[in-house]
Each structure stands twice: as structure tokens, then as C-alpha cells.
Design an enzyme around this catalytic site. Structure first.
Site, PDB file in Angstrom:
ATOM      1  N   TYR A 149       3.762   1.544   5.138  1.00 30.18           N
ATOM      2  CA  TYR A 149       5.008   2.193   4.751  1.00 30.18           C
ATOM      3  C   TYR A 149       5.262   3.489   5.527  1.00 30.18           C
ATOM      4  O   TYR A 149       6.289   4.136   5.326  1.00 30.18           O
ATOM      5  CB  TYR A 149       4.998   2.513   3.256  1.00 30.18           C
ATOM      6  CG  TYR A 149       5.338   1.344   2.366  1.00 30.18           C
ATOM      7  CD1 TYR A 149       4.482   0.245   2.281  1.00 30.18           C
ATOM      8  CD2 TYR A 149       6.484   1.340   1.592  1.00 30.18           C
ATOM      9  CE1 TYR A 149       4.783  -0.823   1.446  1.00 30.18           C
ATOM     10  CE2 TYR A 149       6.791   0.275   0.759  1.00 30.18           C
ATOM     11  CZ  TYR A 149       5.937  -0.803   0.694  1.00 30.18           C
ATOM     12  OH  TYR A 149       6.243  -1.854  -0.134  1.00 30.18           O
ATOM     13  N   LYS A 199      -8.648  -5.684   2.319  1.00 27.94           N
ATOM     14  CA  LYS A 199      -8.892  -6.908   3.074  1.00 27.94           C
ATOM     15  C   LYS A 199      -9.818  -6.504   4.218  1.00 27.94           C
ATOM     16  O   LYS A 199      -9.471  -6.574   5.398  1.00 27.94           O
ATOM     17  CB  LYS A 199      -7.553  -7.478   3.568  1.00 27.94           C
ATOM     18  CG  LYS A 199      -7.634  -8.804   4.266  1.00 27.94           C
ATOM     19  CD  LYS A 199      -7.829  -9.992   3.329  1.00 27.94           C
ATOM     20  CE  LYS A 199      -8.008 -11.266   4.143  1.00 27.94           C
ATOM     21  NZ  LYS A 199      -8.320 -12.440   3.313  1.00 27.94           N
ATOM     22  N   ASP A 231      -6.652 -11.174  -1.513  1.00 29.88           N
ATOM     23  CA  ASP A 231      -6.327 -12.566  -1.876  1.00 29.88           C
ATOM     24  C   ASP A 231      -7.115 -12.989  -3.112  1.00 29.88           C
ATOM     25  O   ASP A 231      -6.577 -13.584  -4.051  1.00 29.88           O
ATOM     26  CB  ASP A 231      -6.557 -13.521  -0.679  1.00 29.88           C
ATOM     27  CG  ASP A 231      -7.886 -13.307   0.037  1.00 29.88           C
ATOM     28  OD1 ASP A 231      -8.597 -12.328  -0.272  1.00 29.88           O
ATOM     29  OD2 ASP A 231      -8.215 -14.132   0.917  1.00 29.88           O
ATOM     30  N   ASP A 255       2.003  -2.641  -3.742  1.00 31.56           N
ATOM     31  CA  ASP A 255       3.374  -3.099  -3.998  1.00 31.56           C
ATOM     32  C   ASP A 255       3.343  -4.540  -4.483  1.00 31.56           C
ATOM     33  O   ASP A 255       3.969  -4.889  -5.491  1.00 31.56           O
ATOM     34  CB  ASP A 255       4.193  -2.985  -2.697  1.00 31.56           C
ATOM     35  CG  ASP A 255       5.608  -3.498  -2.885  1.00 31.56           C
ATOM     36  OD1 ASP A 255       6.244  -3.122  -3.883  1.00 31.56           O
ATOM     37  OD2 ASP A 255       6.060  -4.297  -2.034  1.00 31.56           O
ATOM     38  N   ASP A 259       3.780  -6.298  -8.682  1.00 31.00           N
ATOM     39  CA  ASP A 259       4.739  -7.300  -9.158  1.00 31.00           C
ATOM     40  C   ASP A 259       3.996  -8.433  -9.876  1.00 31.00           C
ATOM     41  O   ASP A 259       4.482  -8.963 -10.882  1.00 31.00           O
ATOM     42  CB  ASP A 259       5.574  -7.871  -7.997  1.00 31.00           C
ATOM     43  CG  ASP A 259       6.854  -7.068  -7.768  1.00 31.00           C
ATOM     44  OD1 ASP A 259       6.853  -5.853  -8.056  1.00 31.00           O
ATOM     45  OD2 ASP A 259       7.855  -7.649  -7.295  1.00 31.00           O
TER      46      ASP A 259
HETATM   47  C1  IPM Z   1       8.799  -0.761  -5.301  1.00 28.27           C
HETATM   48  C2  IPM Z   1       9.852  -1.309  -4.389  1.00 28.27           C
HETATM   49  C3  IPM Z   1       9.928  -0.402  -3.172  1.00 28.27           C
HETATM   50  C4  IPM Z   1       8.582  -0.448  -2.477  1.00 28.27           C
HETATM   51  C5  IPM Z   1      11.044  -0.712  -2.176  1.00 28.27           C
HETATM   52  C6  IPM Z   1      12.387  -0.845  -2.843  1.00 28.27           C
HETATM   53  C7  IPM Z   1      11.091   0.334  -1.088  1.00 28.27           C
HETATM   54  O1  IPM Z   1       9.575  -2.629  -4.053  1.00 28.27           O
HETATM   55  O2  IPM Z   1       8.920   0.400  -5.725  1.00 28.27           O
HETATM   56  O3  IPM Z   1       7.848  -1.483  -5.606  1.00 28.27           O
HETATM   57  O4  IPM Z   1       8.322  -1.365  -1.687  1.00 28.27           O
HETATM   58  O5  IPM Z   1       7.774   0.445  -2.732  1.00 28.27           O
HETATM   59 MN    MN Z   2       7.836  -3.429  -5.089  1.00 29.22          MN
END
Ligand code: IPM
Ligand code: MN
Length: 361
Positions: A149, A199, A231, A255, A259
Site C-alpha cells: 500500500y 508468506k 494461505d 486487508d 474480510d
Molecule cells: C479497507 C478497504 C480499503 C483498503 C480500500 C478502500 C482502500 O478495502 O479498509 O479494508 O484496502 O484498506
Molecule cells: Mn478491505
């Protein structure tokens, strides 16, 4: 940044200046509920919030061409914390708001920890039917300013057959160390289990640095350090999540894993996050993990739980632990009674739960 609690409040009460960035889509809808809940908890716990609202995001960009003016950034620096809804719209090209607003805030305010708790709460159907509540309660400490990032890289010979795009992962010893230090301290306050996820078998340069630094920091903190390749960590998170307490990992892995953590614990609607500056040299940013969800914006069906839990993380960071615990418990109570299908239903149920908690004291 002003010292937390130094906003002049009537009657000598503690006062905090909070910058509110409602953003786009469902952002304003969910942060309205979060704000109301914070105000309710503040009244119950004897402090006040001075809200300052700033119109940033896709709508503002399309209307003005501005993403994050320096004057606004200077204002934000003066806040005790920042509560962000969500930004984005299909009309804005990818990267403009992500890099120009979200990542810029993370870099400018040195928000080097992205704290992403995942907890399965009563009444919430987990994505994997056999998970028990006790199996799923972990926190991802995502390094938030470096890695892939960082913005290092570029494109040459664009549009030709020799087009070449590079995206470099930046990892500094100091950056890794401060992130792992935070994670180790958090693990000590929780169940004492720290897992590094990386990794290292393929990313041998960054992986080697992370592994050595994490080992040193964990030894110094006196806690054992587990390790999983990213993984395998995905597999374990679905198959045996009880093995995780605090996961520390780099920016992109964090990130992606967060999720997955959200999916396992009720979805993006209930997932909170805090972009923290643990050194408190600038205000931290709290935001639900979900995006602006343009498809459901305006329908009244947005789930504000992630925003309210993010506000709870904010109160905790400000030192208002009792108020934070009230918000967290109110969300659990509402979920446990069967989550309302509407934002206004959520708001009513949350305020009732908060009032009941205040009344019981
Ligand atoms: C998050 C989002 C952000 C990230 C994006 C929107 C820049 O996916 O906060 O998880 O990748 O950090
Ligand atoms: Mn995200």
C-alpha cells in the site's frame, strides 16, 4: 492534536472534539446512528462530544474536484478522533478516493495499526454452521502504512507491448516493529496468543524481516509467537478459528483476512475497524469495514452495527471504556434479539438498550 478530553465542556465534564466524515452512500445513514449512540452513552457517562462535520468523499469530489484539501487535513489534525462512514461511488475512477483520501489519511496521521476485531455474537448466524461462539473471537492487527500500500512502483511504456507495471512492497524494521509491539501488548491483555501471518516461504525478503522482528518483540514481551502462512491461515480461519487470538500481519494480507473474518462473524455489516495512531501524535480514524454500498443507499436497510462498533473502538481509544462497553453490549443485545431489518429499527433498539443500561446503573 489537542489532548483527549480538553474540549471545554459545561460543568467541568470531559469533552471530545470528534470530526465526522459521513461520506457517501450508506455512510451518512450508519454514522448518524453511531453518533446518536455515542451521544446517548456520553450523557450516561458524564462527558460531551463536539461533532464537527466535513463533507469529503465521492459527492464532494464530483461537485468540487477536491479530495482532501490541506486546509481540511489541518482541521482534522485538531480533532481528538475521526469517525468516518464510507466513501466511494461508481462515478469516481478507482484509486482517486482510496489513495487520495483513505490512504492519505492513514499516511499523514501515521495510523500505523489497523485494528479489526472479529467476534461471533449470540444470534448471529456464522457463515460456517459448526462454529461455536467461543471459537470465533480474534483481532487482526494489520500494518497500515507500508507493504504493497506504500505507493512504490510505477508504469513505463504504457500502452505498448512492452508496458511494465511494478508495485513494490515496502517493509521497514521500524514500521514492522511498532506494529508487532502493539499486537503483542494487545495479546497480553487478551488470551496471550500472537500469530504472525505472512508468506515467508515465497516473500523471502519481507518475510524474513517480519519473522525476525516479530520473534524479537514477542520474546521481549514474554509471549509465545505462532506463525502461519497466509494461505494456510485462510484454511484455519474456516476450519479451526479457535486457534487465533491476535493475528499480526502486513497491510494487504490484513486487508484480505479481515474480510474473511467479517464473513465468518456475520458479514461486512457488523465489522468495525480502527485506524490507530497508538502514539497519539495525531487523531485515529474509526470506520466500518464496509463500503458505501450505493445499491442499498437510501433504502433504509443499511446495517449500522459496524459503524456503532467502530464508535465503540473510538470511545475505548479515547479512554471512555465504560461507554465503549455499553455500545458493544447494546449491539450484542440487539443482535441477540434478532437483528432489525431497517436502519431506523436498529436505531430504536440500540437506544432502548443503551437507556436500559443507563437506568440499571
Ligand atoms: C479497507 C478497504 C480499503 C483498503 C480500500 C478502500 C482502500 O478495502 O479498509 O479494508 O484496502 O484498506
Ligand atoms: Mn478491505
Amino acid at each position: 492534536m489537542s489532548a483527549p478530553g480538553n474540549v471545554a465542556a459545561p460543568g467541568g465534564r470531559r469533552g471530545y472534539a470528534i470530526a465526522h466524515l459521513p461520506g457517501d452512500g450508506i455512510g451518512p445513514e450508519v454514522t448518524k446512528v453511531a453518533r446518536d449512540c455515542v451521544d446517548e452513552a456520553a450523557a450516561a457517562h458524564g462527558f460531551v462530544i463536539e461533532w464537527r462535520t466535513y463533507p469529503l468523499g465521492a459527492r464532494h469530489f464530483l461537485a468540487t474536484g477536491e479530495v482532501l484539501p490541506d486546509t481540511v487535513l489541518d482541521e482534522l489534525r485538531k480533532a481528538d478522533a475521526i469517525l468516518l462512514g464510507a466513501v466511494g461511488s461508481p462515478e469516481v475512477p478507482p484509486g482517486v478516493l482510496e489513495r487520495g483520501l483513505l490512504l492519505r489519511l492513514r499516511a499523514e496521521l501515521d495510523l500505523y495499526v489497523n485494528l479489526r476485531p472479529s467476534k461471533l455474537r449470540p444470534g448471529v448466524p456464522g457463515a460456517v454452521g459448526r462454529h461455536q461462539l467461543a471459537d470465533l473471537d480474534f483481532v487482526i492487527v494489520r500494518e497500515n502504512t507500508e507493504g504493497l500500500y506504500a505507493g512504490a512502483g510505477g508504469t513505463v511504456h504504457r500502452g505498448t507491448a512492452f508496458e511494465n507495471a511494478t508495485e513494490e512492497s515496502l517493509n521497514t524494521r521500524a514500521g514492522v516493529e511498532r506494529c508487532v509491539r502493539y499486537a503483542a501488548a494487545l495479546a497480553r491483555r487478551r488470551r496471550g496468543r500472537l500469530t504472525l501471518v505472512h508468506k515467508t516461504n515465497v516473500l523471502v525478503h519481507a518475510g524474513d524481516l517480519w519473522r525476525r522482528v516479530a520473534g524479537e518483540v514477542a520474546a521481549e514481551a514474554g509471549i509465545p509467537l505462532d506463525y502461519a502462512h497466509v494461505d494456510a491461515a485462510c484454511l484455519y480461519l474456516v476450519d479451526d478459528p479457535g486457534r487465533f487470538d491476535v493475528i499480526v500481519t502486513d497491510n494487504l494480507f490484513g486487508d484480505i483476512l479481515s474480510d474473511l473474518g467479517a464473513a465468518l462473524t456475520g458479514g461486512l455489516g457488523v465489522a468495525p475497524s480502527g485506524n490507530l495512531n497508538p502514539d497519539r501524535t495525531s487523531p485515529s480514524v474509526f470506520e466500518p469495514v464496509h463500503g458505501s454500498a450505493p445499491d442499498i443507499a437510501g433504502t433504509g436497510r443499511a446495517n449500522p452495527a459496524g459503524a456503532v462498533l467502530s464508535a465503540a473502538l473510538m470511545l475505548d481509544h479515547l479512554g471512555e471504556q465504560d461507554a465503549a462497553a455499553d455500545l458493544d453490549a447494546a449491539v450484542s443485545q440487539v443482535l441477540g434479539a434478532g437483528a432489525p431489518g431497517t436502519t431506523s429499527g436498529w436505531e430504536g433498539a440500540l437506544r432502548q438498550a443503551l437507556a436500559a443500561r443507563a437506568g440499571a446503573r
